[in-house]
Write a protein that holds these residues in place. Structure first.
Motif, PDB file in Angstrom:
ATOM      1  N   ASN A 161       0.816  -1.208   0.000  1.00  0.00           N
ATOM      2  CA  ASN A 161       0.000   0.000   0.000  1.00  0.00           C
ATOM      3  C   ASN A 161       0.854   1.265   0.000  1.00  0.00           C
ATOM      4  O   ASN A 161       0.485   2.270  -0.606  1.00  0.00           O
ATOM      5  CB  ASN A 161      -0.922   0.017   1.224  1.00  0.00           C
ATOM      6  CG  ASN A 161      -2.013  -1.039   1.127  1.00  0.00           C
ATOM      7  OD1 ASN A 161      -2.305  -1.529   0.057  1.00  0.00           O
ATOM      8  ND2 ASN A 161      -2.587  -1.397   2.262  1.00  0.00           N
ATOM      9  N   ALA A 162       1.976   1.236   0.697  1.00  0.00           N
ATOM     10  CA  ALA A 162       2.840   2.409   0.797  1.00  0.00           C
ATOM     11  C   ALA A 162       3.715   2.593  -0.433  1.00  0.00           C
ATOM     12  O   ALA A 162       4.312   3.656  -0.615  1.00  0.00           O
ATOM     13  CB  ALA A 162       3.720   2.303   2.039  1.00  0.00           C
ATOM     14  N   TYR A 163       3.784   1.579  -1.291  1.00  0.00           N
ATOM     15  CA  TYR A 163       4.688   1.633  -2.434  1.00  0.00           C
ATOM     16  C   TYR A 163       4.377   2.810  -3.356  1.00  0.00           C
ATOM     17  O   TYR A 163       5.281   3.535  -3.801  1.00  0.00           O
ATOM     18  CB  TYR A 163       4.597   0.319  -3.212  1.00  0.00           C
ATOM     19  CG  TYR A 163       5.572   0.207  -4.359  1.00  0.00           C
ATOM     20  CD1 TYR A 163       6.912  -0.103  -4.113  1.00  0.00           C
ATOM     21  CD2 TYR A 163       5.162   0.394  -5.671  1.00  0.00           C
ATOM     22  CE1 TYR A 163       7.817  -0.213  -5.155  1.00  0.00           C
ATOM     23  CE2 TYR A 163       6.061   0.287  -6.722  1.00  0.00           C
ATOM     24  CZ  TYR A 163       7.381  -0.023  -6.455  1.00  0.00           C
ATOM     25  OH  TYR A 163       8.271  -0.127  -7.496  1.00  0.00           O
ATOM     26  N   GLY A 164       3.094   3.022  -3.648  1.00  0.00           N
ATOM     27  CA  GLY A 164       2.707   4.128  -4.518  1.00  0.00           C
ATOM     28  C   GLY A 164       3.098   5.470  -3.931  1.00  0.00           C
ATOM     29  O   GLY A 164       3.545   6.375  -4.650  1.00  0.00           O
ATOM     30  N   MET A 165       2.937   5.619  -2.615  1.00  0.00           N
ATOM     31  CA  MET A 165       3.325   6.863  -1.971  1.00  0.00           C
ATOM     32  C   MET A 165       4.818   7.100  -2.093  1.00  0.00           C
ATOM     33  O   MET A 165       5.271   8.214  -2.377  1.00  0.00           O
ATOM     34  CB  MET A 165       2.928   6.856  -0.496  1.00  0.00           C
ATOM     35  CG  MET A 165       3.252   8.171   0.218  1.00  0.00           C
ATOM     36  SD  MET A 165       3.163   8.090   2.021  1.00  0.00           S
ATOM     37  CE  MET A 165       4.684   7.213   2.394  1.00  0.00           C
ATOM     38  N   GLN A 166       5.599   6.041  -1.893  1.00  0.00           N
ATOM     39  CA  GLN A 166       7.050   6.206  -1.947  1.00  0.00           C
ATOM     40  C   GLN A 166       7.529   6.492  -3.370  1.00  0.00           C
ATOM     41  O   GLN A 166       8.531   7.188  -3.566  1.00  0.00           O
ATOM     42  CB  GLN A 166       7.737   4.959  -1.375  1.00  0.00           C
ATOM     43  CG  GLN A 166       7.450   4.696   0.097  1.00  0.00           C
ATOM     44  CD  GLN A 166       8.004   5.791   1.010  1.00  0.00           C
ATOM     45  OE1 GLN A 166       8.577   6.788   0.564  1.00  0.00           O
ATOM     46  NE2 GLN A 166       7.827   5.620   2.313  1.00  0.00           N
ATOM     47  N   MET A 167       6.815   5.976  -4.371  1.00  0.00           N
ATOM     48  CA  MET A 167       7.142   6.346  -5.749  1.00  0.00           C
ATOM     49  C   MET A 167       6.916   7.833  -5.965  1.00  0.00           C
ATOM     50  O   MET A 167       7.740   8.535  -6.584  1.00  0.00           O
ATOM     51  CB  MET A 167       6.284   5.541  -6.732  1.00  0.00           C
ATOM     52  CG  MET A 167       6.687   4.089  -6.897  1.00  0.00           C
ATOM     53  SD  MET A 167       5.679   3.252  -8.142  1.00  0.00           S
ATOM     54  CE  MET A 167       6.171   4.112  -9.629  1.00  0.00           C
TER      55      MET A 167
ATOM     56  N   PHE B 126       5.314  19.542 -10.256  1.00  0.00           N
ATOM     57  CA  PHE B 126       3.942  19.031 -10.197  1.00  0.00           C
ATOM     58  C   PHE B 126       3.993  17.540 -10.456  1.00  0.00           C
ATOM     59  O   PHE B 126       4.429  17.085 -11.511  1.00  0.00           O
ATOM     60  CB  PHE B 126       3.047  19.708 -11.242  1.00  0.00           C
ATOM     61  CG  PHE B 126       1.661  19.113 -11.289  1.00  0.00           C
ATOM     62  CD1 PHE B 126       0.755  19.360 -10.277  1.00  0.00           C
ATOM     63  CD2 PHE B 126       1.287  18.279 -12.331  1.00  0.00           C
ATOM     64  CE1 PHE B 126      -0.522  18.802 -10.301  1.00  0.00           C
ATOM     65  CE2 PHE B 126       0.016  17.721 -12.375  1.00  0.00           C
ATOM     66  CZ  PHE B 126      -0.887  17.986 -11.356  1.00  0.00           C
ATOM     67  N   VAL B 127       3.574  16.769  -9.481  1.00  0.00           N
ATOM     68  CA  VAL B 127       3.545  15.314  -9.567  1.00  0.00           C
ATOM     69  C   VAL B 127       2.088  14.875  -9.468  1.00  0.00           C
ATOM     70  O   VAL B 127       1.331  15.377  -8.637  1.00  0.00           O
ATOM     71  CB  VAL B 127       4.380  14.661  -8.441  1.00  0.00           C
ATOM     72  CG1 VAL B 127       4.352  13.142  -8.546  1.00  0.00           C
ATOM     73  CG2 VAL B 127       5.811  15.182  -8.459  1.00  0.00           C
ATOM     74  N   LEU B 128       1.703  13.925 -10.315  1.00  0.00           N
ATOM     75  CA  LEU B 128       0.326  13.407 -10.308  1.00  0.00           C
ATOM     76  C   LEU B 128       0.382  11.892 -10.265  1.00  0.00           C
ATOM     77  O   LEU B 128       1.074  11.263 -11.067  1.00  0.00           O
ATOM     78  CB  LEU B 128      -0.414  13.867 -11.557  1.00  0.00           C
ATOM     79  CG  LEU B 128      -1.868  13.414 -11.709  1.00  0.00           C
ATOM     80  CD1 LEU B 128      -2.734  13.962 -10.577  1.00  0.00           C
ATOM     81  CD2 LEU B 128      -2.428  13.844 -13.061  1.00  0.00           C
ATOM     82  N   THR B 129      -0.321  11.303  -9.319  1.00  0.00           N
ATOM     83  CA  THR B 129      -0.297   9.853  -9.161  1.00  0.00           C
ATOM     84  C   THR B 129      -1.702   9.287  -9.059  1.00  0.00           C
ATOM     85  O   THR B 129      -2.635   9.971  -8.650  1.00  0.00           O
ATOM     86  CB  THR B 129       0.508   9.440  -7.916  1.00  0.00           C
ATOM     87  OG1 THR B 129       0.632   8.011  -7.864  1.00  0.00           O
ATOM     88  CG2 THR B 129      -0.169   9.911  -6.638  1.00  0.00           C
ATOM     89  N   ARG B 130      -1.832   8.023  -9.434  1.00  0.00           N
ATOM     90  CA  ARG B 130      -3.083   7.304  -9.242  1.00  0.00           C
ATOM     91  C   ARG B 130      -2.967   6.397  -8.028  1.00  0.00           C
ATOM     92  O   ARG B 130      -3.928   6.230  -7.272  1.00  0.00           O
ATOM     93  CB  ARG B 130      -3.417   6.477 -10.493  1.00  0.00           C
ATOM     94  CG  ARG B 130      -4.708   5.689 -10.375  1.00  0.00           C
ATOM     95  CD  ARG B 130      -5.096   5.059 -11.690  1.00  0.00           C
ATOM     96  NE  ARG B 130      -4.085   4.122 -12.173  1.00  0.00           N
ATOM     97  CZ  ARG B 130      -4.203   3.418 -13.294  1.00  0.00           C
ATOM     98  NH1 ARG B 130      -5.274   3.565 -14.050  1.00  0.00           N
ATOM     99  NH2 ARG B 130      -3.271   2.597 -13.674  1.00  0.00           N
ATOM    100  N   ALA B 131      -1.805   5.785  -7.827  1.00  0.00           N
ATOM    101  CA  ALA B 131      -1.568   4.955  -6.654  1.00  0.00           C
ATOM    102  C   ALA B 131      -1.168   5.859  -5.484  1.00  0.00           C
ATOM    103  O   ALA B 131      -0.353   6.753  -5.647  1.00  0.00           O
ATOM    104  CB  ALA B 131      -0.455   3.945  -6.943  1.00  0.00           C
ATOM    105  N   ALA B 132      -1.761   5.638  -4.332  1.00  0.00           N
ATOM    106  CA  ALA B 132      -1.499   6.551  -3.226  1.00  0.00           C
ATOM    107  C   ALA B 132      -1.752   5.878  -1.885  1.00  0.00           C
ATOM    108  O   ALA B 132      -2.355   4.807  -1.807  1.00  0.00           O
ATOM    109  CB  ALA B 132      -2.372   7.792  -3.360  1.00  0.00           C
TER     110      ALA B 132
END
Length: 346
Positions: free
Chosen positions: A6-12, A30-36
């Motif tokens: 679960n934390a992997y997306g945040m660390q990316m 500006f960073v945009l993610t789907r995994a969070a």
């Protein structure tokens, strides 16, 4: 372990932010993610993933935005119009009107689906979408200040009504589950594209329809008109909303007038107006512009506190726009005291 996954997306997102910041120096990336995961808001904006061009996903998307807000994430949004599938013209119009009141307003679609640009939906619909996009630009001073508030208090920009009305059972009714606050003052009711009227629950307080200034007492259900040209949006009595002139880009300065809209109410209220260059980290060194705008119904006055910070506002004039103050006009004089505070008598 599930916790690590679960934390992997945040660390990316964190690694991308840290690396990009080193490259860009004093310019904000500006960073945009789907995994969070909780905490991602420190590094990245978030969008809710692959939705479809249906009314159900439009409404679900707003509930996702509100739910993410509870976790501390404010800079969030959905794919306006749906990522896959082909929305109807009516749905595209309705979804854009809702996008005005979504923290991150953007459309995005899979290759091979119908293009999402406003001019793809016919001249009449193009004009409606254009009007809504212009409304978004006018609201940017309010929105940017609301984002600042979020960094200081943790309150999301898009808020489920349960945050401020936790003990009001009506806000948990499925009929009203899609309603939300956009900042401190604006209540929005998403409406399906096939409906032209809607039942709206207005919680405690008094409310004005944004488009008409029609007044409503709170703690009641009202049935309102909801044409495609006018999404049901309400302003809380006492609400303070700074707006700017219509611009075509955030790089444009506009006409230099900050229009402070105030809706009459029975209770005192204040709003923290915040501004910086929007690009650099100079605000960390005090290069920002902040002042408190206050409304006092008992003294019948508006006031602006002393400016905090060293940033020079891009606005050269203030214009007060009054709503619901029947027969009341601003005095011609604007009083500025020795401390630099401004007071306007009604």
């Amino acid at each position: 372990m599930p916790e690590v996954r679960n934390a992997y997306g945040m660390q990316m997102a964190r690694a991308t932010y840290d690396g990009t910041r080193k490259i860009m120096g004093n310019k904000r990336p500006f960073v945009l993610t789907r995994a969070a995961y909780s905490g991602t808001q420190r590094y990245s904006a978030v969008w809710t993933g692959d939705n479809t061009g249906t009314d159900a996903h439009m409404l679900l998307g707003q509930r996702l935005v509100n739910s993410l807000g509870i976790t501390g994430m404010s800079f969030i949004g959905v794919d306006i119009g749906g990522f896959s599938g082909n929305p109807t013209p009516e749905l595209m119009v309705r979804w854009n009107s809702l996008g005005v009141y979504t923290p991150m307003f953007r459309n995005h679609a899979i290759q091979g689906s119908k293009m999402r640009e406003p001019w793809e939906w016919g001249k009449n619909n193009e004009q409606i979408i254009k009007k809504d996009i212009e409304q978004r630009y006018k609201l940017l001073p309010y929105l940017y200040s609301s984002f600042y508030q979020s960094t200081q208090t943790g309150l999301p920009v898009s808020r489920t009504l349960a945050i401020e009305h936790s003990f009001d059972g009506n806000v948990f009714d499925e009929r009203f589950q899609n309603e939300f606050m956009f900042g401190d003052a604006i209540l929005v009711t998403p409406v399906e594209s096939t409906k032209l009227t809607e039942d709206v629950y207005l919680p405690q307080g008094s409310w004005y329809r944004l488009s008409s200034d029609k007044f409503y007492e709170g703690e009641q259900i009202v049935n309102v008109q909801a044409p495609l040209t006018d999404l049901p949006v309400f302003v809380k009595a006492g609400g303070i909303i700074p707006m700017q002139s219509v611009v075509q880009s955030t790089n444009e300065k506009g006409d230099g007038i900050l229009r402070i809209h105030i809706w009459n109410g029975r209770e005192a209220n204040s709003f923290i107006y915040y501004e910086d260059d929007g690009v650099s980290y100079d605000y960390e060194q005090g290069v920002y512009y902040k002042r408190v705008i206050s409304f006092n119904p008992i003294e019948k006055s508006l006031s602006l506190s002393l400016v905090e910070g060293s940033f020079k506002s891009r606005f050269m004039q203030l214009r007060f726009v009054l709503h619901g103050f029947d027969g009341v006009k601003l005095q011609e004089e604007i009083v500025e005291n020795k401390n630099g505070e401004i007071e306007v008598k009604l």
